[in-house]
Design a protein around this motif. Structure first.
Motif, mmCIF file in Angstrom:
data_model
loop_
_atom_site.group_PDB
_atom_site.id
_atom_site.type_symbol
_atom_site.label_atom_id
_atom_site.label_comp_id
_atom_site.label_asym_id
_atom_site.label_seq_id
_atom_site.Cartn_x
_atom_site.Cartn_y
_atom_site.Cartn_z
ATOM 1 N N GLU A 268 0.825 -1.206 0.000
ATOM 2 C CA GLU A 268 0.000 0.000 0.000
ATOM 3 C C GLU A 268 0.861 1.259 0.000
ATOM 4 N N MET B 225 2.258 1.771 -3.496
ATOM 5 C CA MET B 225 1.223 2.243 -4.422
ATOM 6 C C MET B 225 0.887 3.714 -4.159
ATOM 7 N N VAL C 27 -4.197 -0.659 -13.423
ATOM 8 C CA VAL C 27 -4.205 -1.724 -12.431
ATOM 9 C C VAL C 27 -4.701 -2.955 -13.170
ATOM 10 N N SER D 12 -7.459 -5.858 -3.861
ATOM 11 C CA SER D 12 -6.556 -5.467 -2.775
ATOM 12 C C SER D 12 -6.247 -3.968 -2.787
ATOM 13 N N LEU D 13 -6.482 -3.310 -3.905
ATOM 14 C CA LEU D 13 -6.218 -1.866 -4.004
ATOM 15 C C LEU D 13 -7.489 -1.023 -3.931
ATOM 16 N N LEU E 283 -7.749 2.808 -3.421
ATOM 17 C CA LEU E 283 -6.706 3.535 -4.151
ATOM 18 C C LEU E 283 -7.059 3.701 -5.628
#
Length: 174
Positions: free
Chosen positions: A99, A102, A115, A123-124, A127
């Motif tokens: 994280e 990123m 992405v 998982s992101l 974001l």
């Protein structure tokens, strides 16, 4: 500040599977141009291993396939994996503090960062700035869903046709 965009081709029933359908020439051209303009891409392990196909020139490739491969090779790639030990050319392995890495990419770069992969997108969540769903006219009934986990609350911001067969829906977090 960079913008994270998760976009993939998917079936009408919401599955992604590169072995089950191919983009038509107009959609493939769209992906070539999009890839050329990217600041870079973030991959999960599985999607990165699929995309490594473009690292080598194959004699049977069309001019368009060579063009895509060239654009893909040029862009920086960050590969999120705790199992890979190394990655290919123009790629950086990210295995710790994912994280934070990123967030750092978003803060220090400009433009769009793709992405790639439903598990990575899950998982992101939080974001990702934009979701682009490219619906192709096929129904699979099985496979990896575009949204691999809890669905984020989204707001539709545009609809577009890409060629004769594909509809792109673009959403942002609500």
């Amino acid at each position: 500040m960079a913008k994270f965009v998760f976009g993939m081709n998917l079936s009408l029933d919401g599955y992604v599977d590169h072995t089950e359908f191919r983009p038509d020439p107009v959609l493939f051209r769209h992906w070539i141009e999009y890839t050329r303009e990217l600041t870079g891409s973030v991959y999960g392990r599985r999607m990165y291993e699929v995309m490594r196909y473009w690292d080598e020139d194959l004699p049977e490739w069309s001019a368009e396939e060579r063009e895509f491969a060239s654009a893909w090779r040029r862009q920086p790639k960050w590969v999120v994996s705790r199992t890979l030990k190394s990655v290919g050319p123009n790629a950086t392995l990210v295995s710790d503090d994912i994280e934070a890495v990123m967030r750092g990419l978003k803060a220090r770069l400009a433009g769009e960062i793709a992405v790639a992969g439903p598990e990575l997108a899950r998982s992101l969540t939080g974001l990702i700035d934009e979701y682009r769903l490219y619906f192709l006219p096929v129904v699979l009934g099985r496979g990896k869903p575009f949204f691999a986990g809890p669905r984020p609350r989204l707001r539709l911001v545009s609809t577009d046709r890409v060629g004769e067969e594909t509809v792109r829906l673009t959403y942002v977090p609500a």
